[in-house]
Design an enzyme around this catalytic site. Structure first.
Site, PDB file in Angstrom:
ATOM      1  N   ASN A  47       0.917  -1.210   0.107  1.00 36.90           N
ATOM      2  CA  ASN A  47       0.115   0.082  -0.049  1.00 36.90           C
ATOM      3  C   ASN A  47       0.888   1.004  -0.072  1.00 36.90           C
ATOM      4  OD1 ASN A  47       0.511  -0.832   2.633  1.00 36.90           O
ATOM      5  ND2 ASN A  47      -0.946   0.383   3.420  1.00 36.90           N
ATOM      6  N   ILE A  48       0.424   2.108  -0.621  1.00 39.70           N
ATOM      7  CA  ILE A  48       0.964   3.477  -0.825  1.00 39.70           C
ATOM      8  C   ILE A  48      -0.047   4.638  -0.392  1.00 39.70           C
ATOM      9  CG2 ILE A  48       2.401   5.007  -2.263  1.00 39.70           C
ATOM     10  CD1 ILE A  48       2.579   2.453  -4.261  1.00 39.70           C
ATOM     11  N   GLU A  49       0.208   5.214   0.870  1.00 37.16           N
ATOM     12  CA  GLU A  49      -0.743   6.110   1.210  1.00 37.16           C
ATOM     13  C   GLU A  49      -0.309   7.570   0.624  1.00 37.16           C
ATOM     14  OE1 GLU A  49      -1.134   5.516   5.556  1.00 37.16           O
ATOM     15  OE2 GLU A  49      -2.374   3.768   5.039  1.00 37.16           O
ATOM     16  N   GLU A  60      -2.878  -4.418  -3.239  1.00 35.91           N
ATOM     17  CA  GLU A  60      -3.451  -5.272  -4.346  1.00 35.91           C
ATOM     18  C   GLU A  60      -3.506  -4.358  -5.593  1.00 35.91           C
ATOM     19  OE1 GLU A  60      -4.847  -4.602  -1.340  1.00 35.91           O
ATOM     20  OE2 GLU A  60      -6.171  -6.344  -0.757  1.00 35.91           O
ATOM     21  N   CYS A  91      -9.966  -5.145   0.467  1.00 33.98           N
ATOM     22  CA  CYS A  91     -11.191  -4.289   0.608  1.00 33.98           C
ATOM     23  C   CYS A  91     -12.148  -4.355  -0.620  1.00 33.98           C
ATOM     24  CB  CYS A  91     -10.755  -2.884   0.583  1.00 33.98           C
ATOM     25  SG  CYS A  91     -10.219  -2.131  -1.045  1.00 33.98           S
TER      26      CYS A  91
END
Ligand code: THU
Length: 138
Positions: A47-49, A60, A91
């Site tokens: 994940n890359i916030e 994903e 999600c």
């Protein structure tokens, strides 16, 4: 054909390694994902916030970008790795993203750093899904 335990173990290891690279300074919830394509290749992502929160990207989606860039067109199996009290499942949006390249029988396993916490199929996670065959162009 069922994906072998050996390949699933490879996916788990790749997803755990990808999770180490997560950029998640806001949620502090690191996620890794790994996908098996039709060529037997493994593609991982984290994940890359983003400071503009809605612009963050799930693990994903990152893994799917790598799969597509490498020439993959199918997801034969998926693994998501996260650490929580209950299995970290994809999600809703990512279930749909996976659906584009996977079928109802595609295994989606959820693991943490120690064990597999949940074994599902995409059809279980996203029943009666909308997909490419609904559109006339496919
Ligand atoms: N996250 C994923 O990367 N994949 C999922 O399927 C669930 C949520 C990320 C998004 C966000 O960076 C963090 O986990 C907390 O929601």
């Amino acid at each position: 054909m069922a994906v072998s335990e050996i390949l699933m173990t490879q996916l788990i290891e790749a997803a755990r390694a990808a999770r180490e690279r997560a950029y998640a300074p806001y949620s502090r919830f690191a996620v890794g994902a790994a996908l098996l394509d039709e060529h037997g290749e493994v593609h991982a992502g984290c994940n890359i916030e983003n400071a503009a929160f809605p612009q963050g990207q799930c693990a994903e989606a990152s893994a799917l970008a790598h799969l597509v860039l490498a020439g993959g067109t199918k997801v034969l199996a998926a693994v998501v790795v996260g650490v929580a009290d209950s299995p970290v499942t994809p999600c809703g949006g990512c279930r749909q993203k996976l659906r584009e390249f996977a079928g109802d029988d595609t295994p989606v396993w959820c693991a943490d750093l120690h064990a597999v916490r949940g074994r599902y199929t995409l059809g279980e996670l996203l029943p009666a899904s909308f997909g490419p065959t609904h559109l006339p162009v496919s």
